[in-house]
Design a protein around this motif. Structure first.
Motif, PDB file in Angstrom:
ATOM      1  N   ALA A 105      44.065  -6.928  54.009  1.00 30.85           N
ATOM      2  CA  ALA A 105      45.179  -7.725  53.480  1.00 30.85           C
ATOM      3  C   ALA A 105      45.684  -8.712  54.540  1.00 30.85           C
ATOM      4  O   ALA A 105      45.997  -9.862  54.225  1.00 30.85           O
ATOM      5  CB  ALA A 105      46.307  -6.809  53.020  1.00 30.85           C
ATOM      6  N   ALA A 106      45.755  -8.268  55.793  1.00 29.79           N
ATOM      7  CA  ALA A 106      46.201  -9.165  56.866  1.00 29.79           C
ATOM      8  C   ALA A 106      45.215 -10.308  57.056  1.00 29.79           C
ATOM      9  O   ALA A 106      45.614 -11.464  57.240  1.00 29.79           O
ATOM     10  CB  ALA A 106      46.371  -8.379  58.170  1.00 29.79           C
ATOM     11  N   LEU A 107      43.928 -10.006  56.978  1.00 27.40           N
ATOM     12  CA  LEU A 107      42.914 -11.040  57.131  1.00 27.40           C
ATOM     13  C   LEU A 107      42.986 -12.050  55.981  1.00 27.40           C
ATOM     14  O   LEU A 107      42.916 -13.263  56.208  1.00 27.40           O
ATOM     15  CB  LEU A 107      41.520 -10.405  57.207  1.00 27.40           C
ATOM     16  N   VAL A 108      43.161 -11.564  54.770  1.00 30.09           N
ATOM     17  CA  VAL A 108      43.284 -12.457  53.610  1.00 30.09           C
ATOM     18  C   VAL A 108      44.524 -13.327  53.752  1.00 30.09           C
ATOM     19  O   VAL A 108      44.478 -14.541  53.512  1.00 30.09           O
ATOM     20  CB  VAL A 108      43.313 -11.647  52.292  1.00 30.09           C
ATOM     21  N   ARG A 109      45.620 -12.731  54.142  1.00 33.42           N
ATOM     22  CA  ARG A 109      46.862 -13.507  54.310  1.00 33.42           C
ATOM     23  C   ARG A 109      46.684 -14.587  55.364  1.00 33.42           C
ATOM     24  O   ARG A 109      47.143 -15.714  55.200  1.00 33.42           O
ATOM     25  CB  ARG A 109      48.016 -12.581  54.669  1.00 33.42           C
ATOM     26  N   PHE A 110      46.020 -14.248  56.479  1.00 36.42           N
ATOM     27  CA  PHE A 110      45.745 -15.245  57.520  1.00 36.42           C
ATOM     28  C   PHE A 110      44.878 -16.369  56.959  1.00 36.42           C
ATOM     29  O   PHE A 110      45.184 -17.547  57.137  1.00 36.42           O
ATOM     30  CB  PHE A 110      45.057 -14.594  58.720  1.00 36.42           C
ATOM     31  N   ALA A 111      43.791 -16.006  56.268  1.00 32.93           N
ATOM     32  CA  ALA A 111      42.871 -17.016  55.731  1.00 32.93           C
ATOM     33  C   ALA A 111      43.584 -17.955  54.764  1.00 32.93           C
ATOM     34  O   ALA A 111      43.301 -19.155  54.733  1.00 32.93           O
ATOM     35  CB  ALA A 111      41.685 -16.328  55.048  1.00 32.93           C
ATOM     36  N   GLY A 116      43.656 -27.000  55.635  1.00 34.47           N
ATOM     37  CA  GLY A 116      42.374 -27.363  55.038  1.00 34.47           C
ATOM     38  C   GLY A 116      41.277 -27.543  56.072  1.00 34.47           C
ATOM     39  O   GLY A 116      40.155 -27.066  55.894  1.00 34.47           O
ATOM     40  N   THR A 117      41.601 -28.212  57.157  1.00 32.65           N
ATOM     41  CA  THR A 117      40.620 -28.422  58.224  1.00 32.65           C
ATOM     42  C   THR A 117      40.208 -27.096  58.848  1.00 32.65           C
ATOM     43  O   THR A 117      39.025 -26.850  59.101  1.00 32.65           O
ATOM     44  CB  THR A 117      41.188 -29.354  59.307  1.00 32.65           C
ATOM     45  N   ARG A 123      34.790 -21.734  57.092  1.00 33.52           N
ATOM     46  CA  ARG A 123      33.650 -21.726  56.158  1.00 33.52           C
ATOM     47  C   ARG A 123      32.344 -22.044  56.875  1.00 33.52           C
ATOM     48  O   ARG A 123      31.320 -21.403  56.646  1.00 33.52           O
ATOM     49  CB  ARG A 123      33.880 -22.725  55.029  1.00 33.52           C
ATOM     50  N   ALA A 124      32.386 -23.067  57.731  1.00 32.53           N
ATOM     51  CA  ALA A 124      31.179 -23.460  58.470  1.00 32.53           C
ATOM     52  C   ALA A 124      30.727 -22.333  59.400  1.00 32.53           C
ATOM     53  O   ALA A 124      29.532 -22.042  59.502  1.00 32.53           O
ATOM     54  CB  ALA A 124      31.434 -24.740  59.260  1.00 32.53           C
TER      55      ALA A 124
END
Length: 135
Positions: A105-111, A116-117, A123-124
């Protein structure tokens, strides 16, 4: 990895900015931080402690030492980010780490909070399109 105090961070910033190869002396660090009005011995003590913690490497040059970071600024920050994720995780009773919903959940919230940049960079990196920038 440890989190740096204010003075330790200022010293490390000098090392990261000014010692790409040969390192810097205590005097050079003190001069770079002259606006802080620090005693030479204070800077020497901070560098000695950072060396003891494995944050810097030092090499004798005559009567002085030359200091350089043990890792890049990027590697340090990346490790801090991983350590922060570990705060949301949990462990098995025997001490083995396990993935937890809190960490995810913490990782998702950070992401979801990156620009956008920054999202494009992530993603890259995840698709192996970004050059390896570890140090």
């Amino acid at each position: 990895m440890m989190r740096l105090g204010d003075l330790e961070r200022a010293v490390m910033d000098v090392l990261w900015d000014r010692s790409p190869g040969g390192g810097v002396t205590v005097r050079e660090v003190a001069e770079a931080l002259e606006e802080r009005d620090l005693a030479y011995t204070t800077v020497m003590t901070v560098l000695d402690r950072l060396a003891g913690k494995g944050m810097v490497e030092r090499e004798r040059e005559g009567r002085a030492w030359r200091y350089r970071p043990a890792a890049t600024r990027e590697a340090y920050v990346a490790q801090l980010m991983l350590d922060a994720l570990d705060l949301a995780g949990s462990s098995e009773p025997d001490g083995r780490a396990r993935r937890s919903l809190g960490r995810d959940a913490a990782l998702v919230r950070f992401a979801r909070s990156v620009t956008g940049t920054e999202a494009e960079v992530l993603r890259a990196a995840l698709s192996d399109e970004a050059p390896d920038r570890q140090g």
